[in-house]
Design a protein around this motif. Structure first.
Motif, PDB file in Angstrom:
ATOM      1  N   GLY A  15      -1.225   4.844  -4.187  1.00 18.40           N
ATOM      2  CA  GLY A  15      -0.615   3.893  -3.265  1.00 18.40           C
ATOM      3  C   GLY A  15      -1.574   2.771  -2.922  1.00 18.40           C
ATOM      4  N   ALA A  16      -1.037   1.670  -2.423  1.00 19.33           N
ATOM      5  CA  ALA A  16      -1.886   0.528  -2.074  1.00 19.33           C
ATOM      6  C   ALA A  16      -1.347  -0.203  -0.847  1.00 19.33           C
ATOM      7  CB  ALA A  16      -1.999  -0.426  -3.259  1.00 19.33           C
ATOM      8  N   GLY A  17      -0.619   0.518   0.015  1.00 21.32           N
ATOM      9  CA  GLY A  17      -0.108  -0.069   1.262  1.00 21.32           C
ATOM     10  C   GLY A  17      -1.119   0.099   2.386  1.00 21.32           C
ATOM     11  N   GLY A  18      -0.634  -0.021   3.617  1.00 20.57           N
ATOM     12  CA  GLY A  18      -1.502   0.080   4.786  1.00 20.57           C
ATOM     13  C   GLY A  18      -2.152   1.447   4.898  1.00 20.57           C
ATOM     14  N   ALA A  19      -1.404   2.492   4.606  1.00 18.36           N
ATOM     15  CA  ALA A  19      -1.949   3.843   4.712  1.00 18.36           C
ATOM     16  C   ALA A  19      -3.066   4.049   3.688  1.00 18.36           C
ATOM     17  CB  ALA A  19      -0.840   4.865   4.503  1.00 18.36           C
ATOM     18  N   ALA A  20      -2.864   3.517   2.484  1.00 16.63           N
ATOM     19  CA  ALA A  20      -3.891   3.639   1.434  1.00 16.63           C
ATOM     20  C   ALA A  20      -5.187   2.954   1.882  1.00 16.63           C
ATOM     21  CB  ALA A  20      -3.388   3.021   0.133  1.00 16.63           C
ATOM     22  N   ASN A  45      -1.564   2.777  -8.361  1.00 20.46           N
ATOM     23  CA  ASN A  45      -0.401   2.267  -7.638  1.00 20.46           C
ATOM     24  C   ASN A  45       0.616   1.723  -8.635  1.00 20.46           C
ATOM     25  OD1 ASN A  45       0.871   1.615  -5.084  1.00 20.46           O
ATOM     26  ND2 ASN A  45       0.591  -0.526  -5.686  1.00 20.46           N
ATOM     27  N   ARG A  46       1.898   1.952  -8.309  1.00 18.46           N
ATOM     28  CA  ARG A  46       2.970   1.487  -9.196  1.00 18.46           C
ATOM     29  C   ARG A  46       2.770   0.024  -9.586  1.00 18.46           C
ATOM     30  NH1 ARG A  46       8.889   1.214  -6.656  1.00 18.46           N
ATOM     31  NH2 ARG A  46       7.637  -0.052  -5.242  1.00 18.46           N
ATOM     32  N   THR A  47       2.436  -0.809  -8.598  1.00 13.20           N
ATOM     33  CA  THR A  47       2.140  -2.214  -8.884  1.00 13.20           C
ATOM     34  C   THR A  47       0.618  -2.361  -8.982  1.00 13.20           C
ATOM     35  OG1 THR A  47       4.063  -2.743  -7.519  1.00 13.20           O
ATOM     36  CG2 THR A  47       2.603  -4.580  -8.108  1.00 13.20           C
ATOM     37  N   TRP A 105      -1.202   2.164 -13.781  1.00 14.89           N
ATOM     38  CA  TRP A 105      -0.129   3.122 -13.468  1.00 14.89           C
ATOM     39  C   TRP A 105       0.382   3.817 -14.720  1.00 14.89           C
ATOM     40  CZ3 TRP A 105       1.381   5.677  -9.429  1.00 14.89           C
ATOM     41  CH2 TRP A 105       2.668   6.202  -9.353  1.00 14.89           C
ATOM     42  N   THR A 128      -0.474   8.490  -0.620  1.00 17.75           N
ATOM     43  CA  THR A 128      -0.200   7.645   0.560  1.00 17.75           C
ATOM     44  C   THR A 128       1.112   6.883   0.393  1.00 17.75           C
ATOM     45  OG1 THR A 128      -1.233   5.570  -0.172  1.00 17.75           O
ATOM     46  CG2 THR A 128      -2.708   7.250   0.742  1.00 17.75           C
ATOM     47  N   THR A 129       1.854   7.169  -0.665  1.00 18.31           N
ATOM     48  CA  THR A 129       3.127   6.475  -0.872  1.00 18.31           C
ATOM     49  C   THR A 129       4.248   7.212  -0.138  1.00 18.31           C
ATOM     50  OG1 THR A 129       4.013   7.648  -2.795  1.00 18.31           O
ATOM     51  CG2 THR A 129       2.349   5.952  -3.226  1.00 18.31           C
ATOM     52  N   GLN A 170       6.804   8.359  -1.631  1.00 20.04           N
ATOM     53  CA  GLN A 170       7.454   9.257  -2.572  1.00 20.04           C
ATOM     54  C   GLN A 170       7.285  10.704  -2.130  1.00 20.04           C
ATOM     55  OE1 GLN A 170       9.064   7.623  -5.673  1.00 20.04           O
ATOM     56  NE2 GLN A 170       8.975   6.494  -3.770  1.00 20.04           N
TER      57      GLN A 170
HETATM   58  P1  ATR Z   1       2.442   1.725   4.009  1.00 15.19           P
HETATM   59  O1  ATR Z   1       1.921   0.451   4.606  1.00 15.19           O
HETATM   60  O2  ATR Z   1       3.079   2.644   5.029  1.00 15.19           O
HETATM   61  O3  ATR Z   1       1.419   2.457   3.196  1.00 15.19           O
HETATM   62  P2  ATR Z   1       3.928   0.220   1.988  1.00 15.19           P
HETATM   63  O4  ATR Z   1       3.061  -0.946   2.174  1.00 15.19           O
HETATM   64  O5  ATR Z   1       5.398   0.004   1.976  1.00 15.19           O
HETATM   65  O6  ATR Z   1       3.694   1.334   3.092  1.00 15.19           O
HETATM   66  O7  ATR Z   1       3.478   0.981   0.663  1.00 15.19           O
HETATM   67  C1  ATR Z   1       4.255   1.960   0.085  1.00 15.19           C
HETATM   68  C2  ATR Z   1       3.537   2.501  -1.140  1.00 15.19           C
HETATM   69  O8  ATR Z   1       4.446   3.357  -1.833  1.00 15.19           O
HETATM   70  C3  ATR Z   1       3.123   1.416  -2.110  1.00 15.19           C
HETATM   71  O9  ATR Z   1       1.896   1.776  -2.699  1.00 15.19           O
HETATM   72  C4  ATR Z   1       4.273   1.427  -3.115  1.00 15.19           C
HETATM   73  O10 ATR Z   1       3.956   0.934  -4.401  1.00 15.19           O
HETATM   74  P3  ATR Z   1       4.126  -0.640  -4.730  1.00 15.19           P
HETATM   75  O11 ATR Z   1       2.877  -1.303  -4.234  1.00 15.19           O
HETATM   76  O12 ATR Z   1       4.259  -0.686  -6.204  1.00 15.19           O
HETATM   77  O13 ATR Z   1       5.367  -1.100  -4.003  1.00 15.19           O
HETATM   78  C5  ATR Z   1       4.548   2.913  -3.190  1.00 15.19           C
HETATM   79  N1  ATR Z   1       5.855   3.187  -3.756  1.00 15.19           N
HETATM   80  C6  ATR Z   1       7.061   2.866  -3.224  1.00 15.19           C
HETATM   81  N2  ATR Z   1       8.050   3.263  -4.049  1.00 15.19           N
HETATM   82  C7  ATR Z   1       7.468   3.825  -5.145  1.00 15.19           C
HETATM   83  C8  ATR Z   1       7.936   4.430  -6.353  1.00 15.19           C
HETATM   84  N3  ATR Z   1       9.250   4.544  -6.618  1.00 15.19           N
HETATM   85  N4  ATR Z   1       7.036   4.912  -7.232  1.00 15.19           N
HETATM   86  C9  ATR Z   1       5.718   4.827  -6.981  1.00 15.19           C
HETATM   87  N5  ATR Z   1       5.200   4.271  -5.864  1.00 15.19           N
HETATM   88  C10 ATR Z   1       6.055   3.787  -4.945  1.00 15.19           C
END
Ligand code: ATR
Length: 279
Positions: A134-139, A158-160, A180, A196-197, A199
């Motif tokens: 994952g790469a969002g806020g939690a990550a 991270n997916r992206t 990924w 941290t995603t 999923q």
């Molecule tokens: P937060 O800030 O709570 O961590 P977020 O910024 O919405 O939440 O991040 C969600 C994470 O889940 C991201 O790393 C996202 O990957 P992307 O950066 O590619 O969007 C990941 N995520 C969401 N749906 C996913 C999926 N179907 N498969 C893999 N990763 C997923």
């Protein structure tokens, strides 16, 4: 429990806020420690968040927690940031000082580490590479915490991919980004795996990650806590990996705020986890 006119006030600001477990958590502690205080849910739309945060001193609040999607707005609004919040780019805990100024901190990384250490006392960050999915806020919070705790390497997937690269560049230090498409290779020789995603959360598909390459001694931690036993943790447990559930991070991240607002260092217990999950 009733409160008096002198009750110490705090709360949690988010949008929406109805599903937050924090009022239940802090309410339990207030009662347990016999504190004349209240911790309330504050439903604040993003466009009014700055106004609401600035109003905390005027309302006599000692501070508040900040949750999705307001953590970055809080980061931009407070008067001062502690080092951790500055590095994470987000604020989850605000303390109102005597002079009415607002200090922003971020205790998510602290909560993550304390939970890991409480559940796996034998784990230590220096033991080997950590894989963060994952790469969002939690990550961001998890990666900063792991680096500060002495992890020799953090492997980010991270997916992206571009978002992982961006996080690595922002935070700096020994972070490597694995693409990924070949994410499973990042698991080789790892000592820790953290999801941290979103999923694996109820209503979402399981995390698409084959654990075959992960050493059986590696600790697997999911920060998702609804359900507590995610498909990732179930798969890890089946192959013999030690696991850590996500509820501990929620409970431990709440400790510094409670101590600052209400003056008592609260304790995290197994009973508390059950109580918070029931709500
Ligand atoms: P937060 O800030 O709570 O961590 P977020 O910024 O919405 O939440 O991040 C969600 C994470 O889940 C991201 O790393 C996202 O990957 P992307 O950066 O590619 O969007 C990941 N995520 C969401 N749906 C996913 C999926 N179907 N498969 C893999 N990763 C997923």
């Amino acid at each position: 429990m009733t409160i008096s006119g002198k009750a110490k006030l705090a709360g949690v600001m988010g949008w929406p806020i109805g599903h937050s477990r924090s009022p239940r958590l802090h309410g339990h502690w207030l009662e347990r420690y016999g504190i004349d205080g209240a911790y309330v849910p504050l439903a604040v739309a993003p466009e009014r968040a700055e106004q609401a945060i600035r109003a905390l001193p005027a309302l006599g609040f000692r501070g508040c927690n900040v949750t999705v999607p307001l953590k970055e707005i809080a980061f931009r609004t407070v008067d001062r940031l502690d080092d951790t919040a500055r590095r994470m780019g987000a604020v989850n805990t605000i303390v109102v000082h005597e002079d009415g100024t607002l200090e922003g901190g971020n205790t998510d990384g602290f909560g993550f580490l304390e939970s890991l250490k409480a559940d796996r006392p034998d784990w230590c960050a220096e033991r080997g590479p950590a894989v963060v999915v994952g790469a969002g806020g939690a990550a961001r919070a998890v990666v900063v915490a792991l680096l500060d705790a002495g992890a020799p390497e953090v492997r980010l997937i991270n997916r992206t991919d571009a978002r992982a690269e961006e996080l690595a560049a922002d935070i700096g230090g020994p972070i490597t980004v694995a693409p990924w498409v070949s994410r499973e290779t990042a698991l080789e020789g790892a000592a820790l795996l953290v999801n941290t995603t979103t999923q694996g959360m109820t209503g979402q598909p399981p995390l698409d990650l084959d654990l075959r390459a992960l050493p059986v001694a590696a600790v697997v931690n999911d920060i998702v806590y609804v359900p507590l036993d995610t498909p990732l943790l179930a798969a890890a447990r089946r192959r013999g990996n030690p696991v850590v559930t996500g509820i501990g991070m929620l409970l431990h991240q709440a400790r510094p705020g409670f101590a600052a607002w209400f003056g008592v260092e609260p304790e995290v217990t197994a009973d508390l986890a059950r109580f918070v999950l029931e709500g």
